[in-house]
Write an enzyme that holds these catalytic residues in place. Structure first.
Site, PDB file in Angstrom:
ATOM      1  N   GLY A 165       0.810  -1.205   0.000  1.00 40.49           N
ATOM      2  CA  GLY A 165       0.000   0.000   0.000  1.00 40.49           C
ATOM      3  C   GLY A 165       0.844   1.254   0.000  1.00 40.49           C
ATOM      4  CB  THR A 166       4.516   1.785  -0.170  1.00 32.91           C
ATOM      5  OG1 THR A 166       4.653   0.987   1.003  1.00 32.91           O
ATOM      6  CG2 THR A 166       5.449   2.986  -0.081  1.00 32.91           C
ATOM      7  CB  THR A 167       1.513   6.184  -2.563  1.00 30.73           C
ATOM      8  OG1 THR A 167       1.784   6.992  -1.407  1.00 30.73           O
ATOM      9  CG2 THR A 167       0.168   5.517  -2.378  1.00 30.73           C
ATOM     10  CB  ALA A 227      -4.807  -1.382  -3.055  1.00 29.15           C
ATOM     11  CG  HIS A 269      -5.033  12.351   2.945  1.00 29.62           C
ATOM     12  ND1 HIS A 269      -5.494  12.550   1.667  1.00 29.62           N
ATOM     13  CD2 HIS A 269      -5.264  11.044   3.222  1.00 29.62           C
ATOM     14  CE1 HIS A 269      -5.975  11.408   1.189  1.00 29.62           C
ATOM     15  NE2 HIS A 269      -5.849  10.482   2.118  1.00 29.62           N
ATOM     16  CE  LYS A 319      -1.817  10.829   0.992  1.00 32.32           C
ATOM     17  NZ  LYS A 319      -1.142   9.523   1.115  1.00 32.32           N
ATOM     18  N   GLY A 348      -2.630   8.843  -3.504  1.00 33.67           N
ATOM     19  CA  GLY A 348      -2.787   7.745  -4.455  1.00 33.67           C
ATOM     20  C   GLY A 348      -4.243   7.435  -4.724  1.00 33.67           C
TER      21      GLY A 348
END
Length: 233
Positions: free
Chosen positions: A71-73, A96, A131, A135, A141
């Site tokens: 789940g790392t962007t 994702a 967010h 972040k 993402g």
């Protein structure tokens, strides 16, 4: 199921708690400074590390026949390389931008709405994401995935942060307090607006989705998405 966590920040700790509650065992916590990983003890890996580390983490898992959930962007310029490597090595991989079950339903709703709006030129679409202030990447993402879902079904060509050009989707990114994540898609005309929104009340939904994806991928081979996990189409 024996799980390795790549990245042990807030998300890693939350995944650990939920995984243990669901009867799984955390056998490794790989973070900054970790030099060796015993892959023989691992059934599946969950990567919520950093953009700099994610690519190598994923390749190492694939090379060691460990299914990996990421789940790392911020590393997606190398996504095609990972997909090719996974197929060549007959590995198992899910990426994702957001593992929340609700968000993945929202993705499907977004695409369905885009199909309906395609021929209504009087409406222009825009995205807003909010967010927490910690972040690092912008837009999120999740916002990019929403934009790509619209682009796939309309005449929009790409997206742009803040000021859009012709055939570009405007994305506004805000960083406010400790907001877990709010995403809004708006179609606006001179006479009215249509809006869909997903609001996360906390980050637990993201973590739970990642654990569910890890449970699902065990024993499988291939490159998958949350659509596969949730059987959404």
């Amino acid at each position: 199921m024996k799980i390795a966590l790549f990245g042990y920040g807030k998300m890693g700790k939350m995944i650990e708690r939920l995984a243990v509650e669901r009867g799984h065992e955390i056998v490794a916590k790989i973070d900054v400074g970790t030099t060796e990983v015993d892959f023989s003890k691992i059934d599946v890996a969950i990567d919520f590390s950093t953009p700099d580390a994610a690519y190598e983490n994923i390749l190492n898992c694939i090379d060691n026949k460990i299914p990996v959930i990421s789940g790392t962007t911020g590393w997606l310029d190398k996504f095609g390389s990972v997909v090719q490597h996974c197929k060549e090595q007959k590995g198992a991989f899910i990426y994702a931008s957001n593992f929340s079950l609700g968000v993945n339903i929202f993705f499907e709703l977004n695409e369905y709405l885009a199909k309906m709006m395609k021929n209504l030129a009087q409406y222009s679409v825009s995205l807003e994401e909010i967010h927490h202030t910690q972040k690092l990447d912008a837009p999120s993402g999740t916002a990019i995935t929403l934009a790509e879902g619209i682009i796939a079904h309309t005449d929009y060509k790409n997206w742009k942060l803040d000021e859009p050009g012709n055939h570009q989707i405007a994305i506004t990114a805000k960083r406010i307090g400790d907001t877990p994540g709010t995403h809004t898609v708006e179609y606006a005309s001179a006479v009215d607006s249509i809006e869909i929104k997903h609001t996360a009340h906390n980050r637990e939904g993201f973590a739970l989705g990642a654990v569910i994806a890890a449970e699902w991928i065990l024993g499988k081979t291939g490159v998958f998405t949350m659509k596969d996990v949730l059987n959404l189409g």
